[in-house]
Scaffold this motif. Structure first.
Motif, PDB file in Angstrom:
ATOM      1  N   ALA A 130       5.919   1.784   9.243  1.00 33.54           N
ATOM      2  CA  ALA A 130       4.465   1.900   9.182  1.00 33.54           C
ATOM      3  C   ALA A 130       3.893   0.504   8.978  1.00 33.54           C
ATOM      4  CB  ALA A 130       4.033   2.814   8.041  1.00 33.54           C
ATOM      5  N   VAL A 131       3.063   0.072   9.885  1.00 36.16           N
ATOM      6  CA  VAL A 131       2.335  -1.188   9.705  1.00 36.16           C
ATOM      7  C   VAL A 131       1.017  -0.812   9.057  1.00 36.16           C
ATOM      8  CG1 VAL A 131       1.298  -3.187  10.828  1.00 36.16           C
ATOM      9  CG2 VAL A 131       3.495  -2.293  11.641  1.00 36.16           C
ATOM     10  N   ASN A 132       0.988  -0.884   7.736  1.00 35.38           N
ATOM     11  CA  ASN A 132      -0.198  -0.471   6.980  1.00 35.38           C
ATOM     12  C   ASN A 132      -1.215  -1.611   6.926  1.00 35.38           C
ATOM     13  OD1 ASN A 132      -1.650   1.456   5.514  1.00 35.38           O
ATOM     14  ND2 ASN A 132      -1.002   0.574   3.572  1.00 35.38           N
ATOM     15  N   LYS A 133      -2.446  -1.266   6.562  1.00 35.53           N
ATOM     16  CA  LYS A 133      -3.546  -2.232   6.562  1.00 35.53           C
ATOM     17  C   LYS A 133      -3.679  -2.854   7.954  1.00 35.53           C
ATOM     18  CE  LYS A 133      -2.744  -3.231   1.657  1.00 35.53           C
ATOM     19  NZ  LYS A 133      -2.561  -4.255   0.607  1.00 35.53           N
ATOM     20  N   PHE A 134      -3.559  -1.987   8.958  1.00 37.40           N
ATOM     21  CA  PHE A 134      -3.558  -2.439  10.348  1.00 37.40           C
ATOM     22  C   PHE A 134      -4.896  -3.053  10.748  1.00 37.40           C
ATOM     23  CE2 PHE A 134      -3.698  -1.586  14.996  1.00 37.40           C
ATOM     24  CZ  PHE A 134      -2.562  -2.297  15.362  1.00 37.40           C
ATOM     25  N   ALA A 152      -6.086   3.406   3.320  1.00 41.24           N
ATOM     26  CA  ALA A 152      -7.332   3.507   2.558  1.00 41.24           C
ATOM     27  C   ALA A 152      -8.304   4.490   3.186  1.00 41.24           C
ATOM     28  CB  ALA A 152      -7.980   2.127   2.425  1.00 41.24           C
ATOM     29  N   THR A 153      -8.252   4.624   4.522  1.00 43.98           N
ATOM     30  CA  THR A 153      -9.156   5.536   5.221  1.00 43.98           C
ATOM     31  C   THR A 153      -8.444   6.766   5.779  1.00 43.98           C
ATOM     32  OG1 THR A 153      -8.860   4.404   7.343  1.00 43.98           O
ATOM     33  CG2 THR A 153     -10.610   3.584   5.883  1.00 43.98           C
ATOM     34  N   GLY A 154      -7.114   6.717   5.786  1.00 42.97           N
ATOM     35  CA  GLY A 154      -6.349   7.823   6.344  1.00 42.97           C
ATOM     36  C   GLY A 154      -6.032   7.670   7.822  1.00 42.97           C
ATOM     37  N   GLU A 155      -6.490   6.577   8.431  1.00 47.45           N
ATOM     38  CA  GLU A 155      -6.271   6.360   9.857  1.00 47.45           C
ATOM     39  C   GLU A 155      -4.777   6.247  10.171  1.00 47.45           C
ATOM     40  OE1 GLU A 155      -7.280   2.931  13.234  1.00 47.45           O
ATOM     41  OE2 GLU A 155      -8.404   3.002  11.342  1.00 47.45           O
ATOM     42  N   GLY A 156      -4.323   7.031  11.137  1.00 44.19           N
ATOM     43  CA  GLY A 156      -2.941   6.968  11.589  1.00 44.19           C
ATOM     44  C   GLY A 156      -1.947   7.737  10.737  1.00 44.19           C
ATOM     45  N   VAL A 157      -2.394   8.324   9.631  1.00 41.90           N
ATOM     46  CA  VAL A 157      -1.465   8.984   8.709  1.00 41.90           C
ATOM     47  C   VAL A 157      -0.943  10.298   9.288  1.00 41.90           C
ATOM     48  CG1 VAL A 157      -1.210  10.008   6.419  1.00 41.90           C
ATOM     49  CG2 VAL A 157      -2.493   7.881   6.697  1.00 41.90           C
ATOM     50  N   GLU A 158      -1.780  11.044   9.988  1.00 37.36           N
ATOM     51  CA  GLU A 158      -1.327  12.303  10.572  1.00 37.36           C
ATOM     52  C   GLU A 158      -0.218  12.057  11.594  1.00 37.36           C
ATOM     53  OE1 GLU A 158      -3.054  16.277  12.896  1.00 37.36           O
ATOM     54  OE2 GLU A 158      -4.418  14.653  12.301  1.00 37.36           O
ATOM     55  N   GLY A 201       0.807  -1.221   0.000  1.00 41.58           N
ATOM     56  CA  GLY A 201       0.000   0.000   0.000  1.00 41.58           C
ATOM     57  C   GLY A 201       0.835   1.262   0.000  1.00 41.58           C
ATOM     58  N   LYS A 202       2.039   1.192  -0.581  1.00 42.98           N
ATOM     59  CA  LYS A 202       2.933   2.362  -0.574  1.00 42.98           C
ATOM     60  C   LYS A 202       2.338   3.543  -1.332  1.00 42.98           C
ATOM     61  CE  LYS A 202       6.467   0.205  -2.403  1.00 42.98           C
ATOM     62  NZ  LYS A 202       5.865  -1.131  -2.535  1.00 42.98           N
ATOM     63  N   SER A 203       1.741   3.284  -2.499  1.00 43.43           N
ATOM     64  CA  SER A 203       1.187   4.389  -3.295  1.00 43.43           C
ATOM     65  C   SER A 203       0.018   5.054  -2.590  1.00 43.43           C
ATOM     66  CB  SER A 203       0.753   3.881  -4.679  1.00 43.43           C
ATOM     67  OG  SER A 203       1.865   3.504  -5.448  1.00 43.43           O
ATOM     68  N   THR A 204      -0.844   4.255  -1.972  1.00 42.74           N
ATOM     69  CA  THR A 204      -1.985   4.818  -1.245  1.00 42.74           C
ATOM     70  C   THR A 204      -1.509   5.615  -0.042  1.00 42.74           C
ATOM     71  OG1 THR A 204      -3.308   2.900  -1.927  1.00 42.74           O
ATOM     72  CG2 THR A 204      -4.183   4.260  -0.158  1.00 42.74           C
ATOM     73  N   LEU A 205      -0.508   5.091   0.652  1.00 40.01           N
ATOM     74  CA  LEU A 205       0.032   5.797   1.802  1.00 40.01           C
ATOM     75  C   LEU A 205       0.727   7.088   1.367  1.00 40.01           C
ATOM     76  CD1 LEU A 205       0.279   5.576   4.865  1.00 40.01           C
ATOM     77  CD2 LEU A 205       2.457   4.381   4.541  1.00 40.01           C
ATOM     78  N   VAL A 215       7.331   0.342   4.842  1.00 36.69           N
ATOM     79  CA  VAL A 215       5.908   0.005   4.960  1.00 36.69           C
ATOM     80  C   VAL A 215       5.756  -1.507   4.967  1.00 36.69           C
ATOM     81  CG1 VAL A 215       3.608   0.336   4.005  1.00 36.69           C
ATOM     82  CG2 VAL A 215       5.349   2.116   3.698  1.00 36.69           C
ATOM     83  N   LEU A 216       5.142  -2.039   6.028  1.00 34.56           N
ATOM     84  CA  LEU A 216       4.901  -3.470   6.177  1.00 34.56           C
ATOM     85  C   LEU A 216       3.408  -3.711   6.361  1.00 34.56           C
ATOM     86  CD1 LEU A 216       7.767  -4.195   8.743  1.00 34.56           C
ATOM     87  CD2 LEU A 216       7.861  -4.478   6.264  1.00 34.56           C
ATOM     88  N   THR A 217       2.996  -4.935   6.121  1.00 32.44           N
ATOM     89  CA  THR A 217       1.590  -5.287   6.328  1.00 32.44           C
ATOM     90  C   THR A 217       1.494  -6.589   7.100  1.00 32.44           C
ATOM     91  OG1 THR A 217       1.514  -6.441   4.194  1.00 32.44           O
ATOM     92  CG2 THR A 217       0.758  -4.158   4.230  1.00 32.44           C
ATOM     93  N   PRO A 218       0.468  -6.739   7.942  1.00 30.72           N
ATOM     94  CA  PRO A 218       0.296  -8.001   8.677  1.00 30.72           C
ATOM     95  C   PRO A 218      -0.153  -9.118   7.741  1.00 30.72           C
ATOM     96  CG  PRO A 218      -1.540  -6.516   9.101  1.00 30.72           C
ATOM     97  CD  PRO A 218      -0.540  -5.735   8.301  1.00 30.72           C
TER      98      PRO A 218
END
Length: 313
Positions: free
Chosen positions: A195-199, A235-241, A63-67, A171-174
């Motif tokens: 960043a643990v994306n798609k948390f 995808a939702t912006g959660e945690g990005v700030e 999800g690097k591009s989305t992030l 960027v890592l994902t579970p």
């Protein structure tokens, strides 16, 4: 260059300095292709501007591009002009980019404060195009205050990003085997921030705990920096700030400990090495007889390399 050619380069430089994005795009094309005009322009513009350069790396599908898209939004909220270099995989046969789509960032295509450029890696093992640093210099000279470099995502060999960026975000994902990949030599050490994306997927908390355990065993970072870990749902912006604030904190750390200048010198060293590597590749491709002599055992690879790199009489 002839006088007419020099005038055309000067005209391109004038439009570049006036902030014409078409002049920037033209300059990037000339530099990426190795055209003499591009080199002449780069020599005149290099060293102008000081952008915050963030490298974003990780396995494909993380999800690097989305992030990156979300981080652009955060930067724009703060009034920053943003440049993006998205280094795509390229065919080892044609050299052309295989992906090249920046669909996830298309919301910014009408924003004059954002410039997005795709570059082909052209087979570079480190996941970076050889002209990446030159392109960074142009984006800095154009006045961008923050530059994101999103790399191919080829795993362990993608450590070159740490030599180019001021801050490296991994960027890592579970549930994707990313923990195992991250623990491999070279990958854990390059990241300044995780960043643990798609948390929201199962296994997010476990991955964070595994990363914390691995970081306790990793060597200390320059200035005593301890890489933080941020859970995100791009995808939702959660945690990005919170992640963006982490990027800011690392840049402050570099400034406070006098580490930025060392980063810039290492970036230039990488650029010079990339040029040497590209020269060697081109000369080897044009030296079929020499390669055949190595294959027949008439020359060692070292002897062949020396004959290729030896200055011509």
């Amino acid at each position: 260059m002839t006088e007419a050619q020099d005038e055309r380069v000067a005209d391109l430089e004038r439009r570049f300095r006036q902030g014409d994005p078409r002049a920037l795009a033209r300059a990037l094309t000339l530099v990426e292709s190795g055209h003499p005009w591009g080199q002449a322009l780069l020599k005149r513009l290099r060293g102008q501007g000081q952008a915050k350069v963030v490298g974003i790396t990780g396995s494909p599908g993380a999800g690097k591009s989305t992030l990156t898209d979300r981080l652009i939004l955060e930067a724009r909220k703060r009034g920053e002009r943003v440049g993006v270099l998205a280094v795509d995989p390229s065919s080892p046969f044609t050299g052309g980019a295989i992906l090249g789509d920046r669909i996830r960032m298309m919301r910014h295509h009408q924003d004059p404060g954002v410039f997005i450029r795709s570059m082909a890696s052209r087979g570079a093992l480190g996941g970076l195009a050889g002209a990446t640093v030159a392109a960074l210099s142009l984006l800095e000279a154009f006045g961008f205050q923050r530059i994101f470099v999103e790399t191919v995502g080829v795993g362990q060999s993608e450590v070159d990003i740490a030599r180019v960026a001021d801050t490296t975000l991994l960027v890592l994902t579970p549930a994707a085997g990313d923990a195992v990949q991250a623990f491999k030599a070279g990958v854990m050490e390059i990241a300044d921030i995780f960043a643990v994306n798609k948390f929201d997927l199962p296994g997010g908390e476990r991955l964070i705990q595994e990363l914390k355990g691995a970081l306790e065993l990793s060597p200390p970072r320059p200035g005593g920096w301890r890489p933080p870990i941020y859970p995100t749902v791009a995808a939702t912006g959660e945690g990005v700030e919170a992640l963006f604030e982490g990027l800011e904190a690392h840049h402050r750390h570099l400034k406070e400990h006098g580490l930025l200048e060392a980063h810039r010198l290492e970036r230039t060293r990488f650029e010079v090495e990339s040029v040497i590597q590209e020269w060697g590749r081109r000369r080897t491709q044009a030296a079929e007889d020499l390669v055949a002599r190595v294959a027949r055992g008439e020359l060692t690879p070292e002897e062949a390399a020396w004959s290729l790199l030896r200055p011509e009489a």
